[in-house]
Design a protein around this motif. Structure first.
Motif, short mmCIF file in Angstrom:
data_model
loop_
_atom_site.label_atom_id
_atom_site.label_comp_id
_atom_site.label_asym_id
_atom_site.label_seq_id
_atom_site.Cartn_x
_atom_site.Cartn_y
_atom_site.Cartn_z
N ALA A 240 -6.13 -5.64 8.21
CA ALA A 240 -5.79 -4.59 7.23
C ALA A 240 -4.52 -3.82 8.09
CB ALA A 240 -6.96 -3.54 7.09
N ALA A 241 -3.31 -3.87 7.26
CA ALA A 241 -2.28 -3.29 8.06
C ALA A 241 -2.22 -1.51 7.87
CB ALA A 241 -1.11 -3.89 7.27
N THR A 242 -1.67 -1.14 8.85
CA THR A 242 -1.75 0.53 8.96
C THR A 242 0.05 0.59 9.49
OG1 THR A 242 -2.26 0.58 11.23
CG2 THR A 242 -3.91 0.88 9.27
N SER A 243 0.22 1.95 9.60
CA SER A 243 1.48 2.46 10.17
C SER A 243 1.80 1.79 11.54
CB SER A 243 1.70 3.81 10.19
OG SER A 243 0.66 4.58 11.04
N SER A 244 0.59 1.36 12.21
CA SER A 244 0.80 1.08 13.47
C SER A 244 1.26 -0.52 13.66
CB SER A 244 -0.79 0.72 14.21
OG SER A 244 -1.54 -0.43 13.58
N THR A 245 1.45 -1.22 12.54
CA THR A 245 2.19 -2.51 12.21
C THR A 245 3.76 -2.24 12.34
OG1 THR A 245 0.35 -3.15 10.69
CG2 THR A 245 2.08 -4.55 10.66
N CYS A 246 4.11 -1.19 12.00
CA CYS A 246 5.45 -0.93 12.01
C CYS A 246 6.29 -1.20 13.31
CB CYS A 246 5.91 0.64 11.55
SG CYS A 246 5.47 1.16 9.96
N THR A 247 7.52 -1.59 13.14
CA THR A 247 8.38 -1.83 14.29
C THR A 247 9.39 -0.73 14.37
OG1 THR A 247 9.80 -3.09 12.85
CG2 THR A 247 7.81 -4.42 14.26
N TYR A 248 9.66 -0.15 13.50
CA TYR A 248 10.62 1.13 13.45
C TYR A 248 10.29 2.20 12.62
CZ TYR A 248 12.63 -0.93 9.10
OH TYR A 248 12.65 -1.66 7.99
N ASN A 249 10.58 3.57 13.07
CA ASN A 249 10.45 4.70 12.31
C ASN A 249 11.54 5.13 11.48
OD1 ASN A 249 7.59 5.05 13.48
ND2 ASN A 249 8.68 5.86 15.42
N PRO B 150 2.92 -5.42 5.14
CA PRO B 150 4.41 -6.11 5.18
C PRO B 150 4.46 -7.39 4.81
CG PRO B 150 3.90 -5.93 7.50
CD PRO B 150 2.59 -5.52 6.69
N GLY B 151 4.12 -7.89 3.67
CA GLY B 151 4.53 -9.27 3.35
C GLY B 151 3.81 -9.68 2.00
N THR B 152 4.35 -10.56 1.49
CA THR B 152 3.51 -11.03 0.01
C THR B 152 2.09 -11.74 0.27
OG1 THR B 152 4.79 -13.04 0.06
CG2 THR B 152 5.74 -11.58 -1.25
N THR B 153 1.85 -12.00 1.42
CA THR B 153 0.48 -12.78 1.77
C THR B 153 -0.70 -11.56 1.65
OG1 THR B 153 0.77 -12.68 4.15
CG2 THR B 153 1.42 -14.74 2.88
N TYR B 154 -0.33 -10.07 1.69
CA TYR B 154 -1.20 -8.84 1.68
C TYR B 154 -1.68 -8.74 0.42
CZ TYR B 154 -0.33 -8.43 6.64
OH TYR B 154 -0.08 -8.55 7.79
N TYR B 155 -2.64 -8.08 0.11
CA TYR B 155 -3.10 -7.70 -1.30
C TYR B 155 -2.45 -6.58 -1.80
CZ TYR B 155 -6.19 -4.01 -0.13
OH TYR B 155 -6.76 -2.71 0.34
N SER B 156 -2.29 -6.58 -3.25
CA SER B 156 -1.66 -5.43 -3.90
C SER B 156 -2.67 -4.34 -4.17
CB SER B 156 -1.20 -5.93 -5.21
OG SER B 156 -0.47 -4.99 -5.98
N LYS B 157 -2.56 -3.28 -3.92
CA LYS B 157 -3.13 -2.06 -4.38
C LYS B 157 -3.07 -1.54 -5.71
CE LYS B 157 -3.47 -0.15 0.31
NZ LYS B 157 -3.29 1.22 1.01
N GLY B 158 -2.00 -2.05 -6.16
CA GLY B 158 -1.77 -1.66 -7.54
C GLY B 158 -0.04 -1.81 -7.88
N LEU B 159 0.26 -1.43 -9.13
CA LEU B 159 1.85 -1.59 -9.30
C LEU B 159 2.63 -0.37 -9.25
CD1 LEU B 159 1.29 -4.43 -12.15
CD2 LEU B 159 1.79 -4.76 -9.73
N LEU B 160 3.67 -0.20 -9.11
CA LEU B 160 4.76 0.90 -8.97
C LEU B 160 5.69 0.58 -10.16
CD1 LEU B 160 5.05 1.85 -5.47
CD2 LEU B 160 3.10 2.60 -6.86
N CYS C 204 7.56 4.38 8.04
CA CYS C 204 8.19 3.53 9.04
C CYS C 204 8.48 2.15 8.20
CB CYS C 204 7.32 3.33 10.01
SG CYS C 204 5.56 2.60 9.70
N GLY C 205 8.68 1.19 9.02
CA GLY C 205 9.14 -0.13 8.45
C GLY C 205 8.87 -1.28 9.39
N LYS C 206 8.99 -2.33 8.85
CA LYS C 206 8.70 -3.82 9.54
C LYS C 206 9.70 -4.76 8.75
CE LYS C 206 5.64 -7.17 11.47
NZ LYS C 206 4.36 -7.45 11.93
N GLY C 207 10.73 -5.39 9.29
CA GLY C 207 11.57 -6.09 8.63
C GLY C 207 12.29 -5.56 7.21
N ASN C 208 11.83 -6.15 6.30
CA ASN C 208 12.29 -5.67 4.89
C ASN C 208 11.27 -4.84 4.17
OD1 ASN C 208 15.03 -6.76 5.15
ND2 ASN C 208 14.17 -8.93 4.48
N TRP C 209 10.40 -4.50 4.91
CA TRP C 209 9.31 -3.87 4.19
C TRP C 209 9.04 -2.25 4.98
CZ3 TRP C 209 6.33 -5.95 0.31
CH2 TRP C 209 6.45 -7.13 0.21
N TYR C 210 8.66 -1.37 3.87
CA TYR C 210 8.62 0.12 4.16
C TYR C 210 6.98 0.29 4.08
CZ TYR C 210 13.43 0.94 4.20
OH TYR C 210 14.99 1.06 4.57
#
Length: 115
Positions: A31-40, A59-69, A79-85
């Motif tokens: 389960a990912a949290t903000s601690s997965t971030c590589t930049y703030n 941060p990736g398409t392999t993680y489940y969706s919580k819902g749609l926006l 914060c972010g990791k790669g192309n994910w916020y």
């Protein structure tokens, strides 16, 4: 009779715990949290630009969706990791995700990012 009923329910609970049924209640190690971030990114506001955008658990398409926006949903980017916020909904989403819900979104799904 009452004592044996109590004992039976205690045994049933113990078996459920031993068999791992209670493990489903614990968060997974992936389960990912903000601690997965590589930049703030400190408290930037953002608006979703797209319909049916997945708000993910990591941060990736392999993680489940919580819902749609949907277009116009508002987030606070943390914060972010790669192309994910990693972000937090600042108000209830159009798909009824609760205000304050944390999740991950691809940065190209955002119309604005302003401090």
């Amino acid at each position: 009779m009452r004592k044996s009923l109590h004992r039976a329910s205690t045994v049933a609970l113990s078996l459920a715990l031993v068999s791992g049924t209670a493990a489903a209640l614990a968060p997974t190690a992936s389960a990912a949290t903000s601690s997965t971030c590589t930049y703030n990114i400190t408290d930037y506001g953002a608006t979703v630009d797209g319909n049916g955008v997945n708000y993910r658990n990591g941060p990736g398409t392999t993680y489940y969706s919580k819902g749609l926006l949907y277009t116009g949903d508002r987030l606070k980017v943390i914060c972010g990791k790669g192309n994910w916020y990693y972000s937090q909904l600042t108000r209830r989403s159009k798909s009824h995700l609760a205000s304050g819900t944390h999740g991950w979104i691809r940065k190209d799904m955002l119309a604005t990012l302003a401090g």
